[in-house]
Design a protein around this motif. Structure first.
Motif, PDB file in Angstrom:
ATOM      1  N   PRO A  76       0.727  -1.339   0.231  1.00 45.21           N
ATOM      2  CA  PRO A  76      -0.143  -0.055  -0.216  1.00 45.21           C
ATOM      3  C   PRO A  76       0.820   1.421   0.033  1.00 45.21           C
ATOM      4  O   PRO A  76       1.791   1.318   0.605  1.00 45.21           O
ATOM      5  CB  PRO A  76      -0.683  -0.304   1.440  1.00 45.21           C
ATOM      6  CG  PRO A  76      -0.804  -1.643   1.524  1.00 45.21           C
ATOM      7  CD  PRO A  76       0.369  -2.074   0.841  1.00 45.21           C
ATOM      8  N   VAL A  77       0.350   2.353  -0.842  1.00 42.40           N
ATOM      9  CA  VAL A  77       0.969   3.435  -0.780  1.00 42.40           C
ATOM     10  C   VAL A  77       0.056   4.569  -0.284  1.00 42.40           C
ATOM     11  O   VAL A  77      -1.055   4.916  -0.966  1.00 42.40           O
ATOM     12  CB  VAL A  77       1.619   3.974  -2.252  1.00 42.40           C
ATOM     13  CG1 VAL A  77       1.990   5.506  -2.231  1.00 42.40           C
ATOM     14  CG2 VAL A  77       2.282   3.048  -2.828  1.00 42.40           C
ATOM     15  N   HIS A  94      -7.612  -3.308  -9.930  1.00 41.46           N
ATOM     16  CA  HIS A  94      -6.988  -2.016  -9.771  1.00 41.46           C
ATOM     17  C   HIS A  94      -5.474  -2.080 -10.354  1.00 41.46           C
ATOM     18  O   HIS A  94      -4.821  -1.097 -10.336  1.00 41.46           O
ATOM     19  CB  HIS A  94      -6.969  -1.186  -8.347  1.00 41.46           C
ATOM     20  CG  HIS A  94      -8.320  -1.301  -7.778  1.00 41.46           C
ATOM     21  ND1 HIS A  94      -9.136  -0.072  -8.135  1.00 41.46           N
ATOM     22  CD2 HIS A  94      -8.902  -1.907  -6.785  1.00 41.46           C
ATOM     23  CE1 HIS A  94     -10.195   0.088  -7.359  1.00 41.46           C
ATOM     24  NE2 HIS A  94     -10.457  -1.233  -6.587  1.00 41.46           N
ATOM     25  N   GLY A  95      -5.360  -3.184 -10.964  1.00 40.76           N
ATOM     26  CA  GLY A  95      -4.184  -3.333 -11.797  1.00 40.76           C
ATOM     27  C   GLY A  95      -3.119  -4.308 -11.452  1.00 40.76           C
ATOM     28  O   GLY A  95      -2.091  -4.558 -11.935  1.00 40.76           O
ATOM     29  N   ILE A  96      -3.414  -5.107 -10.412  1.00 41.62           N
ATOM     30  CA  ILE A  96      -2.606  -6.265 -10.077  1.00 41.62           C
ATOM     31  C   ILE A  96      -2.900  -7.586 -11.039  1.00 41.62           C
ATOM     32  O   ILE A  96      -4.183  -7.632 -11.301  1.00 41.62           O
ATOM     33  CB  ILE A  96      -2.407  -6.651  -8.879  1.00 41.62           C
ATOM     34  CG1 ILE A  96      -3.898  -7.139  -8.238  1.00 41.62           C
ATOM     35  CG2 ILE A  96      -2.104  -5.285  -7.757  1.00 41.62           C
ATOM     36  CD1 ILE A  96      -3.525  -7.615  -6.653  1.00 41.62           C
ATOM     37  N   VAL A  97      -1.983  -8.438 -11.266  1.00 40.09           N
ATOM     38  CA  VAL A  97      -2.251  -9.817 -11.731  1.00 40.09           C
ATOM     39  C   VAL A  97      -2.998 -10.441 -10.862  1.00 40.09           C
ATOM     40  O   VAL A  97      -3.999 -11.247 -11.223  1.00 40.09           O
ATOM     41  CB  VAL A  97      -0.794 -10.467 -12.293  1.00 40.09           C
ATOM     42  CG1 VAL A  97      -1.345 -11.811 -12.907  1.00 40.09           C
ATOM     43  CG2 VAL A  97      -0.220  -9.426 -13.442  1.00 40.09           C
ATOM     44  N   GLY A  98      -2.531 -10.574  -9.650  1.00 33.66           N
ATOM     45  CA  GLY A  98      -3.247 -11.488  -8.717  1.00 33.66           C
ATOM     46  C   GLY A  98      -2.277 -11.881  -7.785  1.00 33.66           C
ATOM     47  O   GLY A  98      -1.283 -11.334  -7.812  1.00 33.66           O
ATOM     48  N   ASP A 129      -6.041   3.834  -5.424  1.00 35.05           N
ATOM     49  CA  ASP A 129      -6.227   4.840  -6.475  1.00 35.05           C
ATOM     50  C   ASP A 129      -4.655   5.068  -6.808  1.00 35.05           C
ATOM     51  O   ASP A 129      -4.367   5.240  -8.076  1.00 35.05           O
ATOM     52  CB  ASP A 129      -6.740   6.077  -6.099  1.00 35.05           C
ATOM     53  CG  ASP A 129      -8.295   6.021  -5.707  1.00 35.05           C
ATOM     54  OD1 ASP A 129      -8.626   5.218  -6.016  1.00 35.05           O
ATOM     55  OD2 ASP A 129      -8.741   6.945  -5.059  1.00 35.05           O
ATOM     56  N   ALA A 130      -3.838   5.089  -6.020  1.00 37.94           N
ATOM     57  CA  ALA A 130      -2.383   4.981  -6.154  1.00 37.94           C
ATOM     58  C   ALA A 130      -1.971   3.795  -7.227  1.00 37.94           C
ATOM     59  O   ALA A 130      -1.046   3.985  -8.093  1.00 37.94           O
ATOM     60  CB  ALA A 130      -1.459   5.080  -5.100  1.00 37.94           C
ATOM     61  N   SER A 143      -3.952   2.097  -9.540  1.00 36.47           N
ATOM     62  CA  SER A 143      -4.408   2.062 -10.376  1.00 36.47           C
ATOM     63  C   SER A 143      -3.493   3.197 -11.550  1.00 36.47           C
ATOM     64  O   SER A 143      -3.426   3.021 -12.651  1.00 36.47           O
ATOM     65  CB  SER A 143      -5.989   2.800 -10.669  1.00 36.47           C
ATOM     66  OG  SER A 143      -6.610   1.754  -9.767  1.00 36.47           O
ATOM     67  N   SER A 144      -3.119   4.227 -10.974  1.00 39.86           N
ATOM     68  CA  SER A 144      -2.293   5.203 -11.431  1.00 39.86           C
ATOM     69  C   SER A 144      -0.933   4.516 -12.267  1.00 39.86           C
ATOM     70  O   SER A 144      -0.407   4.842 -13.343  1.00 39.86           O
ATOM     71  CB  SER A 144      -2.131   6.377 -10.792  1.00 39.86           C
ATOM     72  OG  SER A 144      -3.421   7.009 -10.578  1.00 39.86           O
ATOM     73  N   ILE A 145      -0.562   3.525 -10.965  1.00 39.42           N
ATOM     74  CA  ILE A 145       0.799   3.087 -11.333  1.00 39.42           C
ATOM     75  C   ILE A 145       0.823   2.393 -12.401  1.00 39.42           C
ATOM     76  O   ILE A 145       1.394   1.975 -13.418  1.00 39.42           O
ATOM     77  CB  ILE A 145       1.664   2.457 -10.323  1.00 39.42           C
ATOM     78  CG1 ILE A 145       1.838   3.488  -9.246  1.00 39.42           C
ATOM     79  CG2 ILE A 145       2.561   1.892 -10.120  1.00 39.42           C
ATOM     80  CD1 ILE A 145       2.276   3.354  -7.627  1.00 39.42           C
ATOM     81  N   SER A 146      -0.349   1.192 -12.340  1.00 35.69           N
ATOM     82  CA  SER A 146      -0.634  -0.124 -13.224  1.00 35.69           C
ATOM     83  C   SER A 146      -0.799   0.508 -14.656  1.00 35.69           C
ATOM     84  O   SER A 146      -0.404  -0.175 -15.437  1.00 35.69           O
ATOM     85  CB  SER A 146      -1.685  -0.553 -12.913  1.00 35.69           C
ATOM     86  OG  SER A 146      -1.941  -1.916 -13.508  1.00 35.69           O
ATOM     87  N   GLU A 147      -1.260   1.671 -14.886  1.00 34.02           N
ATOM     88  CA  GLU A 147      -1.811   2.185 -16.138  1.00 34.02           C
ATOM     89  C   GLU A 147      -0.620   2.397 -16.899  1.00 34.02           C
ATOM     90  O   GLU A 147      -0.648   2.080 -18.092  1.00 34.02           O
ATOM     91  CB  GLU A 147      -2.653   3.483 -15.881  1.00 34.02           C
ATOM     92  CG  GLU A 147      -3.197   3.873 -17.157  1.00 34.02           C
ATOM     93  CD  GLU A 147      -4.163   5.123 -17.055  1.00 34.02           C
ATOM     94  OE1 GLU A 147      -4.325   5.817 -17.949  1.00 34.02           O
ATOM     95  OE2 GLU A 147      -4.259   5.350 -15.975  1.00 34.02           O
TER      96      GLU A 147
END
Length: 466
Positions: free
Chosen positions: A226-227, A263-267, A240-241, A243-247
């Motif tokens: 977590p950030v 939100h952007g992780i593979v799993g 939210d952080a 999502s911005s990083i994964s994008e």
């Protein structure tokens, strides 16, 4: 009857416990959340806790919640104001049980319990074991630890999905909570220090993190903690952080908590906050029921779920057949064919049947047209022969009317074919009186009396000749 009613009233007055026995015992639970009310983790924990307390039948439980928001404000002045507020609200009527969620709230209550809630049992939820190794808990405290097994499992899973990995990037915030989780995973990462190159992006502002993940070298994977806070004092919502990083990330991202799926992780092998909340609430329910909260057997929550994001699997070309058995894949995006194949098959089948019917009708129309042409040609041939024969030929309908009479009839009887067609009874009148019976027997409508052979009879022509 009146005596019986008065006796019951007297019994209830002398023994009020009879009425109270039907009422549930009232309990008050105070839940102290480390974060603000708007944080997704807070909402998931709150849902899990309420599900347990609302489904039990032993007590009438009132749940009070306080959102300490310690990820944003943790200076001494703010801490004192929070302590004073809690003292003002609960000094006269303390709760029967306190549940804390995550380390900031747990540290707050341990530092202030003697002044706020000295005799209230406490259940500490969502605690990393590494955060409490140097602390001595009193007999009125129960701890629900998060499990640590998921760190190694997820790391091994990520490396198996990306066997050519050379670089591992760790992302985490600089706040106390993020650091406690990051420190819990450090022993796992240290197992691979001699095999892989590790980069630790800890406490960087979000814009710097985005710049870093955009230019990651090839053969890299990312592990996200977590950030919530950066080294400059900036505060974020962890999902939210992410999502911005994964994008913009040039490498796949893995994590250890279910809240980040979608939100952007593979799993990975993911911890469920609602499940942790339910386990914590059940421990609290046992304490309310009279179980001693002594720190003899702390609860270790080892439950993890193998959960993956279909969109990220496709993004990084990971086959779902390579996932651990029993994995749950979320956010599956079906193709139009996969989502509507039954309807498409039915439409195609109906279209094929329609084409077959149309083809059949076209073929039948062609056959009919050929038959009509052939009939017309045959009719022309027959008419040519019939019109120029010297015999008197005719076709007669069942009702006695004439369908056709050969023109040669005028040569035989002196009457034109048009005249006879308009007056079919003219034929019997032309037959001589002595031959009428022969004609009548031949022309009889009774099938049993029809003579099926040629006949000879005499007629009187228009000129009176026989």
């Amino acid at each position: 009857m009146k005596v019986f009613v008065y006796s019951l009233l007297l019994l209830f007055c002398l023994h009020p416990d009879i009425l109270q026995a039907q009422e549930k015992e009232k309990k008050t639970v105070l839940v102290l959340y480390s974060f603000g009310q708007s944080y997704p983790a807070t909402a998931q924990w709150d849902k899990g806790i309420r599900e347990v307390f609302n489904s039990q039948q032993d007590f009438e439980i009132t749940i009070n919640t306080e959102h300490l928001d310690l990820s944003k404000y943790n200076d001494a002045g703010y801490i004192k104001e929070v302590s004073d507020l809690l003292n003002y609200k609960y000094a006269d009527k303390p709760p029967d049980l306190i549940i804390t969620v995550f380390e900031p709230a747990f540290e707050f209550i341990l530092n202030h319990r003697n002044s706020l809630f000295p005799d209230v049992p406490i259940v500490l939820g969502g605690i990393e074991r590494s955060s409490s190794t140097d602390l001595d808990f009193d007999k009125n405290t129960r701890v629900v630890f998060q499990g640590q097994n998921e760190f190694k499992k997820t790391v091994e899973l990520a490396l198996s999905q990306h066997p050519k990995t050379q670089n591992v990037i760790i992302i985490a915030g600089s706040g106390h909570l993020e650091q406690s989780w990051y420190n819990s995973a450090k022993p796992t990462f240290q197992l691979y220090y001699d095999k892989l190159n590790f980069s630790h992006l800890i406490g960087l502002p979000l814009n710097e993190l985005i710049n870093e993940v955009e230019k990651l070298p090839g053969k890299s994977i990312v592990f996200y903690f977590p950030v919530l806070e950066d080294k400059d004092g900036g505060n974020y919502v962890a999902v939210d952080a992410l999502s911005s990083i994964s994008e913009v990330s040039s490498a796949p991202i893995y994590s250890f908590w279910e809240i980040f799926i979608g939100h952007g992780i593979v799993g990975g092998y993911l911890k469920s906050f609602p499940m942790q909340a339910q386990i914590t609430a059940k421990v609290g329910l046992n304490v309310l029921s009279g179980e001693s909260p002594e720190m003899v057997n702390p609860v270790q929550n080892e439950a993890t779920e193998r959960i993956f994001d279909y969109r990220q699997l496709k993004r990084w070309s990971i086959s779902d057949s390579e996932l651990p058995e029993g994995s749950e894949i979320r956010f599956i995006e079906y193709t139009y064919w996969e989502d509507h194949w039954k309807q498409i098959v039915l439409i195609i089948a109906a279209f094929v049947i329609l084409l077959i019917i149309i083809g059949y009708l076209i073929a039948q129309k062609r056959i009919l047209r050929l038959s009509q042409v052939e009939l017309i040609q045959t009719k022309r041939k027959y008419k040519t022969v019939a019109d120029y024969t010297s015999d008197w030929e005719y076709w007669q309908h069942p009702d006695g009317s004439m369908a056709w009479i050969s023109p040669s009839c005028e040569q035989v009887c002196g009457y034109s074919s048009e005249l006879i067609s308009g007056n079919p009874d003219l034929i019997p009148h032309m037959i001589r009186q002595g031959d009428k019976r022969i004609w009548e027997n031949h022309n009889c409508k009774d099938n049993k009396r029809v003579i099926r052979k040629g006949i000879r009879f005499r007629i009187l022509t228009k000129q009176g000749e026989v």
